[in-house]
Design an enzyme around this catalytic site. Sequence first.
Site, PDB file in Angstrom:
ATOM      1  N   GLU A 134     -92.743 -58.308 -77.429  1.00 47.36           N
ATOM      2  CA  GLU A 134     -91.506 -58.913 -76.917  1.00 47.36           C
ATOM      3  C   GLU A 134     -90.267 -58.033 -77.115  1.00 47.36           C
ATOM      4  O   GLU A 134     -89.313 -58.099 -76.354  1.00 47.36           O
ATOM      5  CB  GLU A 134     -91.257 -60.277 -77.559  1.00 47.36           C
ATOM      6  CG  GLU A 134     -92.206 -61.372 -77.096  1.00 47.36           C
ATOM      7  CD  GLU A 134     -93.494 -61.439 -77.893  1.00 47.36           C
ATOM      8  OE1 GLU A 134     -93.741 -60.528 -78.717  1.00 47.36           O
ATOM      9  OE2 GLU A 134     -94.262 -62.410 -77.706  1.00 47.36           O
ATOM     10  N   PHE A 143     -96.325 -76.079 -84.728  1.00 45.37           N
ATOM     11  CA  PHE A 143     -96.926 -74.776 -84.472  1.00 45.37           C
ATOM     12  C   PHE A 143     -96.010 -73.927 -83.589  1.00 45.37           C
ATOM     13  O   PHE A 143     -95.531 -74.387 -82.568  1.00 45.37           O
ATOM     14  CB  PHE A 143     -98.300 -74.961 -83.796  1.00 45.37           C
ATOM     15  CG  PHE A 143     -98.946 -73.664 -83.409  1.00 45.37           C
ATOM     16  CD1 PHE A 143     -99.347 -72.758 -84.386  1.00 45.37           C
ATOM     17  CD2 PHE A 143     -99.125 -73.340 -82.076  1.00 45.37           C
ATOM     18  CE1 PHE A 143     -99.929 -71.550 -84.030  1.00 45.37           C
ATOM     19  CE2 PHE A 143     -99.714 -72.134 -81.715  1.00 45.37           C
ATOM     20  CZ  PHE A 143    -100.107 -71.235 -82.693  1.00 45.37           C
ATOM     21  N   GLN A 144     -95.770 -72.719 -83.994  1.00 46.75           N
ATOM     22  CA  GLN A 144     -94.878 -71.777 -83.301  1.00 46.75           C
ATOM     23  C   GLN A 144     -93.472 -72.328 -83.111  1.00 46.75           C
ATOM     24  O   GLN A 144     -92.799 -72.028 -82.132  1.00 46.75           O
ATOM     25  CB  GLN A 144     -95.486 -71.326 -81.959  1.00 46.75           C
ATOM     26  CG  GLN A 144     -96.713 -70.439 -82.179  1.00 46.75           C
ATOM     27  CD  GLN A 144     -97.161 -69.700 -80.932  1.00 46.75           C
ATOM     28  OE1 GLN A 144     -96.971 -70.150 -79.815  1.00 46.75           O
ATOM     29  NE2 GLN A 144     -97.798 -68.547 -81.130  1.00 46.75           N
ATOM     30  N   LYS A 162     -90.415 -77.244 -74.490  1.00 46.50           N
ATOM     31  CA  LYS A 162     -91.465 -77.305 -73.466  1.00 46.50           C
ATOM     32  C   LYS A 162     -91.333 -78.528 -72.561  1.00 46.50           C
ATOM     33  O   LYS A 162     -91.553 -78.457 -71.353  1.00 46.50           O
ATOM     34  CB  LYS A 162     -92.838 -77.305 -74.156  1.00 46.50           C
ATOM     35  CG  LYS A 162     -93.997 -77.210 -73.175  1.00 46.50           C
ATOM     36  CD  LYS A 162     -95.325 -76.990 -73.864  1.00 46.50           C
ATOM     37  CE  LYS A 162     -96.424 -76.777 -72.831  1.00 46.50           C
ATOM     38  NZ  LYS A 162     -97.725 -76.525 -73.468  1.00 46.50           N
ATOM     39  N   MET A 164     -83.507 -37.377 -89.404  1.00 49.31           N
ATOM     40  CA  MET A 164     -82.165 -37.707 -89.881  1.00 49.31           C
ATOM     41  C   MET A 164     -82.208 -38.171 -91.332  1.00 49.31           C
ATOM     42  O   MET A 164     -81.330 -37.829 -92.136  1.00 49.31           O
ATOM     43  CB  MET A 164     -81.543 -38.774 -88.980  1.00 49.31           C
ATOM     44  CG  MET A 164     -80.066 -38.998 -89.227  1.00 49.31           C
ATOM     45  SD  MET A 164     -79.092 -37.497 -89.008  1.00 49.31           S
ATOM     46  CE  MET A 164     -78.537 -37.663 -87.318  1.00 49.31           C
TER      47      MET A 164
END
Lengths: 565, 163
Positions: A43, A105-106, A155, A473
């Site tokens: 993502e 969940f999630q 949802k 760096m």
Amino acid sequence: MVVRALRDEGVKYIYGYPGGSLLHVYDALFQQEDVQHVLVRHEQAATHMADAYARATGKAGVALVTSGPGATNAVTGIATAFTDSIPMVVITGQVMSHLIGEDAFQETDMLGISRPVVKHNFSVQRPEDIPAIVRKAFHIAESGRPGPVVIDVPKDMTTPTERYPYEYPKQVKMRSYTPITRGHSGQIKKATDLLLTAKRPVIYTGGGVILGGASDELTELSRMLNFPVTNTLMGLGGFPGTDRQFIGMLGMHGSYEANMAMHHADLILAVGARFDDRVTNATDKFCPTAKIIHIDIDPASISKTVQADIPIVGPAKVVLEEMIQLVKGSKKQPDTAAIQSWWQQIDEWRQRHGGRFRTDDSDLMKPQQVIEMLSKVTNGDAFVTSDVGQHQMFAAQYYKFNKPNRWINSGGLGTMGFGFPAAMGVKMNFPDADVACVTGEGSIQMNIQELSTCKQYDLPVKILCLNNQSLGMVRQWQDMNYESRHSQSYMKSLPDFVKLVEAYGHVGMKVEKYSDLEGAMREAFALKDRLVFMDIAVDPFEHVYPMQVPRGAMRDMWLSKTERT
Amino acid sequence: MRHIISVLMENEPGALSRVVGLFSQRNFNIESLTVAPTEDATLSRLTVTTIGNDRVVEQITKQLNKLIDVVKVVDLSEGEHVEREVMMIKLKASGQMRAEIKRTCDIFRGQIIDVTATTYTVQLVGASDKLDAFISALGSASIMEVVRSGVCGIARGEKVLSL
């Protein structure tokens, strides 16, 4: 309703990754062709692709990620866009409304997590609000000082079997949000008068000129006045990089002449720049003799770190246009004699250091040479994205950007892993342009999985990996400040990048000698329809110079490993 | 210097957390904070007291103004204003302390709003320093519990904070 709203907003591509809470939306996407979805492999890459699209075009990019880990994976990309004021709309799935707060969940509190790194966020409470929220999100993201906006969609707000009234609003009116459209005329007049009396002026411009589409106005005003121009890391391309009046980038790794000019200036015209710590060095020693005019669209950026003498709140384009008219109409002319001797001084500085680097202290290729070659092979005309570290600074210093929106890097947040997905986002929207990602062997491994996405969507970007086998760096700072104790900055088990990219179905090249570089690079860019990964071995001991001395003034710099101002 | 900043904002879920988050995110200090809806149910009014020099307070007001839910911001301490805070304080009150506390309470124009055989609960309204003064004036009285509302304020005269 989400997909329909995106279509009505004119969105062509969205970048995302499906998941449970977004299945209704993905089903709707499947059944239409106006909004095309690009499936990434992580993502974070989706947000960087959307972000880079915005950086290249000025329009908000769109990412779509599911709830929970999908949303949290997107946070780095959202923060990257936020720090650089990039317009972006990120739609995050959420668990069903009745489950929110129950550790479902999630489930994750995306409004809470994203709050400090968004311009605004919305939670959809009623499905019929979706069109208005989407319109507002784009309006907020793209207007004023741009930034990312998150829309969290439970949802049950997208249940396909239910029907709601749909009307996509043409305009948005919000009593609490009215971005400013022009500057204060009195202040602009005062500033212009001051410009015309300056003897040692510098025009210092940032990302605001790029985002505000004000490069033409900046170039016109600068040429009328014959003032030197320096750009911040985010502002490169705002003024032509090959122009005589361009004195390079300023700040921590800015050019010698830009930092010296800033320090000795009597007037600084700052446009769309925010005087951040990588530019100013110690603020109490910053430009001691200069009066400061500061044009910015965000009042909070003015006098935040450095006090402005003449603040002007407004869009750069409109304010600069007004200044041009005032200068044209003014009886007073710039002090040509003073400006002439100021240029003499600047040219002396330029000659004294002017972007010099040594090639005689090592048999290996220098990273600067690679960037100079890239600039040559692409005529300074490519989109160049970068990751974060030494290669980023070399790209900023040695690639000559003549056009705005071509230099795409994570300046504010400094996100390693940005460059490659960013190049993909640009290539997708500019299929005929040369798109090069300048990266290192450290950064590229932070999103290397996207080689697979490139295969799926035929995204023939060119990856230039400046391979110094170390986190350059970090190593440089360890050399300079930690007696060369290279704690965790050395990469012992690098993959064979050529084999790796070949496994993904792309072309890999290994370049070890400078004499092979030009041929290989030309060959890479000639392979128009293939992704080419150039693994370029460069001197691992090279440092980025100039480098400002910590807590010093603008003029306090290391010019090489042994020379100091 | 202490400042009282009044904020008119959309009465939306999450609006308060944006303001509070801003203060912690930007390292601004909050002394007290109160918030409640106004006569217009779509608007809330939030009052925050903070300590900082002019530059910090300028940043606070600018950053607050940037929040999309914020409609208007004013620094009340820039002009003439009235500020009030409510305190309820529960004290052990037995024996001769009962009369003593009552006397102090009268001097400060406090009200005893709840009484038991051994306790008093006193309500006091005023500027914050008056409430502080009351606590120190209680001397040896034993404090069981203190609750303060935080400051709310309003400009004097014709000046109003509204749409």
